[in-house]
Structures are given as C-alpha cells and as structure tokens.
Design a protein around this motif. Structure first.
Motif, mmCIF file in Angstrom:
data_model
loop_
_atom_site.group_PDB
_atom_site.id
_atom_site.type_symbol
_atom_site.label_atom_id
_atom_site.label_comp_id
_atom_site.label_asym_id
_atom_site.label_seq_id
_atom_site.Cartn_x
_atom_site.Cartn_y
_atom_site.Cartn_z
ATOM 1 N N PRO A 25 28.487 15.404 41.154
ATOM 2 C CA PRO A 25 28.183 14.266 42.031
ATOM 3 C C PRO A 25 29.443 13.796 42.722
ATOM 4 O O PRO A 25 30.524 13.804 42.144
ATOM 5 C CB PRO A 25 27.655 13.201 41.056
ATOM 6 C CG PRO A 25 27.267 13.945 39.820
ATOM 7 C CD PRO A 25 28.176 15.135 39.755
ATOM 8 N N PHE A 26 29.303 13.333 43.948
ATOM 9 C CA PHE A 26 30.456 12.856 44.697
ATOM 10 C C PHE A 26 31.142 11.692 43.987
ATOM 11 O O PHE A 26 32.358 11.623 43.950
ATOM 12 C CB PHE A 26 30.016 12.416 46.095
ATOM 13 C CG PHE A 26 31.145 11.809 46.900
ATOM 14 C CD1 PHE A 26 32.117 12.612 47.472
ATOM 15 C CD2 PHE A 26 31.246 10.441 47.048
ATOM 16 C CE1 PHE A 26 33.157 12.050 48.197
ATOM 17 C CE2 PHE A 26 32.289 9.877 47.765
ATOM 18 C CZ PHE A 26 33.242 10.681 48.346
ATOM 19 N N GLN A 27 30.347 10.792 43.374
ATOM 20 C CA GLN A 27 30.924 9.616 42.747
ATOM 21 C C GLN A 27 31.853 10.006 41.600
ATOM 22 O O GLN A 27 32.827 9.319 41.327
ATOM 23 C CB GLN A 27 29.819 8.699 42.222
ATOM 24 C CG GLN A 27 30.331 7.356 41.734
ATOM 25 C CD GLN A 27 29.206 6.416 41.369
ATOM 26 O OE1 GLN A 27 28.049 6.821 41.304
ATOM 27 N NE2 GLN A 27 29.532 5.178 41.129
ATOM 28 N N ALA A 28 31.537 11.093 40.880
ATOM 29 C CA ALA A 28 32.385 11.502 39.773
ATOM 30 C C ALA A 28 33.756 11.909 40.252
ATOM 31 O O ALA A 28 34.723 11.877 39.504
ATOM 32 C CB ALA A 28 31.722 12.659 39.019
ATOM 33 N N LEU A 29 33.883 12.335 41.516
ATOM 34 C CA LEU A 29 35.167 12.763 42.040
ATOM 35 C C LEU A 29 35.907 11.628 42.729
ATOM 36 O O LEU A 29 37.082 11.737 43.008
ATOM 37 C CB LEU A 29 34.942 13.908 43.039
ATOM 38 C CG LEU A 29 34.242 15.149 42.468
ATOM 39 C CD1 LEU A 29 33.973 16.136 43.582
ATOM 40 C CD2 LEU A 29 35.075 15.774 41.364
ATOM 41 N N ALA A 30 35.172 10.524 43.006
ATOM 42 C CA ALA A 30 35.795 9.417 43.711
ATOM 43 C C ALA A 30 36.756 8.686 42.796
ATOM 44 O O ALA A 30 36.567 8.612 41.590
ATOM 45 C CB ALA A 30 34.710 8.463 44.212
ATOM 46 N N ALA A 31 37.804 8.080 43.368
ATOM 47 C CA ALA A 31 38.790 7.336 42.602
ATOM 48 C C ALA A 31 38.188 6.008 42.171
ATOM 49 O O ALA A 31 37.468 5.354 42.934
ATOM 50 C CB ALA A 31 40.037 7.115 43.444
ATOM 51 N N THR A 32 38.463 5.599 40.948
ATOM 52 C CA THR A 32 38.039 4.292 40.446
ATOM 53 C C THR A 32 39.275 3.508 40.043
ATOM 54 O O THR A 32 40.367 4.053 39.893
ATOM 55 C CB THR A 32 37.095 4.431 39.241
ATOM 56 O OG1 THR A 32 37.791 5.076 38.169
ATOM 57 C CG2 THR A 32 35.852 5.228 39.617
ATOM 58 N N ASP A 33 39.070 2.210 39.858
ATOM 59 C CA ASP A 33 40.147 1.341 39.404
ATOM 60 C C ASP A 33 39.581 0.453 38.310
ATOM 61 O O ASP A 33 38.362 0.337 38.141
ATOM 62 C CB ASP A 33 40.676 0.498 40.568
ATOM 63 C CG ASP A 33 42.065 -0.070 40.285
ATOM 64 O OD1 ASP A 33 42.586 0.166 39.173
ATOM 65 O OD2 ASP A 33 42.613 -0.746 41.175
ATOM 66 N N VAL A 95 38.562 -9.938 25.867
ATOM 67 C CA VAL A 95 38.629 -9.548 27.275
ATOM 68 C C VAL A 95 37.509 -8.574 27.608
ATOM 69 O O VAL A 95 36.807 -8.070 26.728
ATOM 70 C CB VAL A 95 39.989 -8.885 27.601
ATOM 71 C CG1 VAL A 95 41.136 -9.865 27.400
ATOM 72 C CG2 VAL A 95 40.187 -7.627 26.760
ATOM 73 N N ILE A 96 37.376 -8.320 28.890
ATOM 74 C CA ILE A 96 36.503 -7.253 29.367
ATOM 75 C C ILE A 96 37.320 -6.338 30.278
ATOM 76 O O ILE A 96 38.147 -6.806 31.055
ATOM 77 C CB ILE A 96 35.273 -7.791 30.119
ATOM 78 C CG1 ILE A 96 35.691 -8.758 31.236
ATOM 79 C CG2 ILE A 96 34.300 -8.446 29.171
ATOM 80 C CD1 ILE A 96 34.561 -9.171 32.158
ATOM 81 N N LYS A 97 37.091 -5.054 30.156
ATOM 82 C CA LYS A 97 37.720 -4.072 31.039
ATOM 83 C C LYS A 97 36.692 -3.719 32.109
ATOM 84 O O LYS A 97 35.649 -3.125 31.828
ATOM 85 C CB LYS A 97 38.127 -2.828 30.268
ATOM 86 C CG LYS A 97 38.819 -1.771 31.122
ATOM 87 C CD LYS A 97 39.211 -0.566 30.275
ATOM 88 C CE LYS A 97 39.915 0.490 31.113
ATOM 89 N NZ LYS A 97 40.274 1.684 30.309
ATOM 90 N N VAL A 98 36.983 -4.101 33.358
ATOM 91 C CA VAL A 98 36.049 -3.921 34.465
ATOM 92 C C VAL A 98 36.477 -2.700 35.268
ATOM 93 O O VAL A 98 37.552 -2.677 35.868
ATOM 94 C CB VAL A 98 36.023 -5.162 35.373
ATOM 95 C CG1 VAL A 98 35.001 -4.983 36.492
ATOM 96 C CG2 VAL A 98 35.716 -6.415 34.559
ATOM 97 N N THR A 99 35.642 -1.684 35.272
ATOM 98 C CA THR A 99 35.896 -0.475 36.052
ATOM 99 C C THR A 99 35.015 -0.519 37.297
ATOM 100 O O THR A 99 33.804 -0.735 37.200
ATOM 101 C CB THR A 99 35.579 0.782 35.230
ATOM 102 O OG1 THR A 99 36.391 0.786 34.044
ATOM 103 C CG2 THR A 99 35.857 2.037 36.031
#
Length: 436
Positions: A25-33, A95-99
């Motif tokens: 999937p394209f999203q799996a290759l997209a950069a996340t933060d 805390v929460i880790k927001v991706t």
C-alpha cells in the motif's frame, strides 16, 4: 567467477523489488511522524486525539522521568514517595505517543487538539488527578517540533488569558525514556466505554484556523458558557456534562428527563460556570451536579452510576430544613397537629418536596382527627412499603418511590373504598394546586 549467475541474481532482485513496490500500500511507504504528549490520564487523551483525521495511531505510555524503564505501578509508587518527601527523582508522566501522516494532518493541528482537550494551566495535576505524573507535557523529537510547540503554546496562551485563565504550565522538552504502557491501558475507553469521563479541556478555542479546511471542519466547536441572566440567581442546579459520556446519558434518562423538582435545573457541556458565578474548585469528572445560591457554589455531587436515591438525598440535604431532614432521612415524626397541610382542601396534588413527584391527590385526603394529614389512596407507583418494628410496634412504613425519603405509615383503619389510612408527616409534603 560466474558473471552469468551474477547477472541473473541482479535481474531477479530487480524483479522482486518491482513486484514488492507494486503490492505494498502507498501509505505503508509514506513518511510518518510522531510526538509524545502528556494530558493527564492517558485514557481520555488517547481517545480524544485518535479522533483527529490523519492520526494513524495513539499509544499510551510513560515518559520524561529519570528511570530508563518503568511501569504503571512503579510510577504510582514513586509519586507517593515524592509527595512524602522521600524521593527527589524525576517521575514519568502519563503520556500518549501520537503517530500521524504529515501529508494528511499538520503537527500544528495535532497540537491544537492537545491544547483544546485538556487544561494546560494546572501544574502537576489534571482535574482531580494530582501529581507530577499527571503534568501537561510536550516531548519533542526535533527542533522543528519544538518550534511548533512553542508557537502554538504562545498562541493558545493569548486565548486563555483573554478568557481569564492563568499561565500555561506545560513542560516542553526533548523526549527521553519513553516506555509503552501495559496492554490493558491501550485503547482503554474502547474496551471500557463506561470508563472515566473527562471534561474535554477548558472549552477555550485555539485562535485562528491556520490548518486546512478539512482540519478546521474536524475541530470541535466549544459550547458557550451559560448566560447568568437566563438562570435563577437565588437557587440554580447546573449539570456539567461531557460528550461521549455514558454516565451523563444515564443520569439524563433516569433523572433529568422526568425532572419536576422545584429546583430549576439546566445542563451544559462547558465546564466553566456562568459569567460572574463561582465554583469552589475545578470540575474533574462528569456528570457533576453543582447547586448554586446567589451565584456561588454551595454543594456538588460528582459522578453517577444509577445511584438515583443517593443523588436525591444529596439534594434533599441542601434544600430541606433541619426538621424536614430529620423526618425524611432519620424516620422522624412531627408532633401531632404541628405539621403542614392539615387544613389544605384545595384541588391539587401533594408532591415529594425534593423531586416534585406526585404522591397523593387532594381528593383522597380525609379528616382522621389523628393530627397528621391522612389519605386513603396514593398516586399509583408513588410509594414503597417497608416493615417497621421500631418502638415495640409492627407497622408498615411508606417512603417516596422517587427519592426514598420517609413519609409516614399506613394503617388498616381508613375509609372506603380502600380501608387504608396513610398517615403522613405534613412537613415532608409540598402542595401544588390544580390550574384554574
């Protein structure tokens, strides 16, 4: 050396990579933060920020403390030692880790959700959760994130100051020693929809709309504060609710929807009192029922889990006289010929003095010469019956079905058609005459 073999390997590798890129999937290759945020209890924080479009995952955890590894129990135990002055170690915050996907949602939009969904002015607490482990915090992983954190903080401070709130106490620091929380804390409110209900922040909106149209549409518009001029200044009950709060809905269904008490009531999603009115302390859970007199809080009832009788008893202790309280809650009895409504003969209905629920119609009232208002028939379903063996007698006590307060007793020496005499303390009755 076998050049032909190496060429075949290269061809196969290229073919494999081409096929792999085609099926992923394209999203799996997209950069996340990702960014780590402290908003008090991480259960509600996780739910709130996971609803922002473009947020891919929200994980509960602990961060910002001195220990490299920690757990929920260790965080709580360290906080107890800190409060007792037995440790100067820096504790972790919940805390929460927001991706998130930066192409779908900006970091600014994520932080707008952070600022708007908790109260960042409370120091080492959030609502009733007190301790450094509940501090407000932004733990960044780059200088770019730090810059956005400071910029949004300053913008939100202007909005808070304009609304009369104090300075932001949020810790903004590099991320260190992040630990994922235990599995049972993950998606807690999804697994436990009746869990703790937070208030959703200060209800002060972040100024402007720097994010795109989709982000702006996704923002929750704050509920306006109640207008004091539209309320009863002498005595007013306000129910502070929250969105997605099952206990609020339960209270509304079991209590508010049938409200007939003389005490005026109103509900709000804004956790702040009407302009010019004062709360004794911050609200920390919903629903919270606050009784105001002359614009000042005199008492509150926090939380509701079907304990309707306890709620009415709380309200009764605020609005009944000491003599009424003695009868209603201590099974007392007024002296004969001293109570109210002995001579009341107008068409109407006698009601519970707390809930306003009908108890007896006036056309069932008769003169018993006992010294107490007497009736031969109650409103259907208005009473409950209880065995009373006090004072060496065997009697049947009657209570109000709506509030549970003691009313009196019922005897078998009344007139037709029932043959019953409901001997009732007049001081725990209110009378509502029929409309002309």
């Amino acid at each position: 050396m076998h050049p032909p073999f190496r060429s075949l390997t290269a061809v196969l590798s290229a073919t494999f990579l081409t096929a792999l890129f085609a099926i992923l999937p394209f999203q799996a290759l997209a950069a996340t933060d990702s960014i780590v945020l402290g908003m008090g209890c991480f259960w509600g924080a996780e739910k709130r920020l996971s609803e922002i479009p473009g947020v891919l995952d929200v994980e509960s955890g602990y961060a910002g403390g001195d220990a490299e590894r920690t757990s929920y129990r260790e965080v709580l135990n360290l906080e107890k030692r800190i409060q007792r002055g037995k440790s100067d170690e820096r504790n972790h915050a919940e805390v929460i880790k927001v991706t998130f996907d930066p192409e779908q949602v900006s970091l600014e939009r994520v932080l707008i959700g952070f600022w708007e969904n908790h109260n960042p002015t409370q120091g080492d607490r959030q609502g009733n959760d007190v301790g450094s482990n509940y501090r407000s915090a932004i733990y960044f992983n780059s200088e770019a994130q730090r810059a956005v954190a400071l910029e949004t903080r300053d913008a939100y401070q202007q909005a808070l100051s304009a609304a009369g709130l104090g300075p932001i106490t949020t810790e903004i620091a590099p991320l260190r020693h992040y630990n994922r929380a235990e599995t049972y804390h993950q998606d807690y409110l999804v697994k436990n929809p009746d869990g703790y209900c937070g208030l959703g922040g200060t209800q002060v909106a972040y100024p402007g709309a720097a994010a795109g149209p989709a982000d702006q549409a996704a923002r929750t518009q704050p509920s306006p504060r109640l207008d004091a001029k539209a309320l009863n200044a002498e005595r007013q009950l306000i129910v502070f609710e929250a969105e997605d709060c099952p206990f609020c809905q339960q209270f509304r269904t079991e209590v508010l929807d049938g409200w007939s008490s003389e005490v005026p009531v109103i509900s709000t999603l804004n956790p702040r009192p009407p302009e010019g009115w004062t709360l004794e302390k911050d609200l920390f859970a919903t629903p919270t029922m606050v009784l105001f007199e002359d614009g000042k809080e005199i008492s509150r009832y926090t939380g509701y889990k079907g304990d309707k009788e306890r709620f009415w008893q709380w309200l009764g202790f605020q609005i009944l006289t000491p003599e009424q309280q003695r009868i209603a809650f201590e099974q007392g009895t007024e002296r004969a010929f001293t109570g109210s409504h002995l001579d009341e003969k107008r068409p109407g209905v006698f009601v519970d003095p707390i809930t306003g629920a009908p108890l007896f119609r006036s056309d069932t009232k008769f003169e018993s010469k006992s010294g107490w208002p007497s009736f031969f028939n109650p409103v259907e379903g208005a009473l409950t019956y209880h065995e009373d063996n006090a004072y060496g007698m065997r009697r049947t006590e009657v209570r109000s079905a709506s509030s549970g307060i003691h009313l009196g007793h019922v005897f078998d020496d009344g007139p037709p058609p029932t043959g019953k005499r409901y001997c009732i303390n007049g001081n725990v009755l209110s009378f509502v005459p029929d409309a002309d």
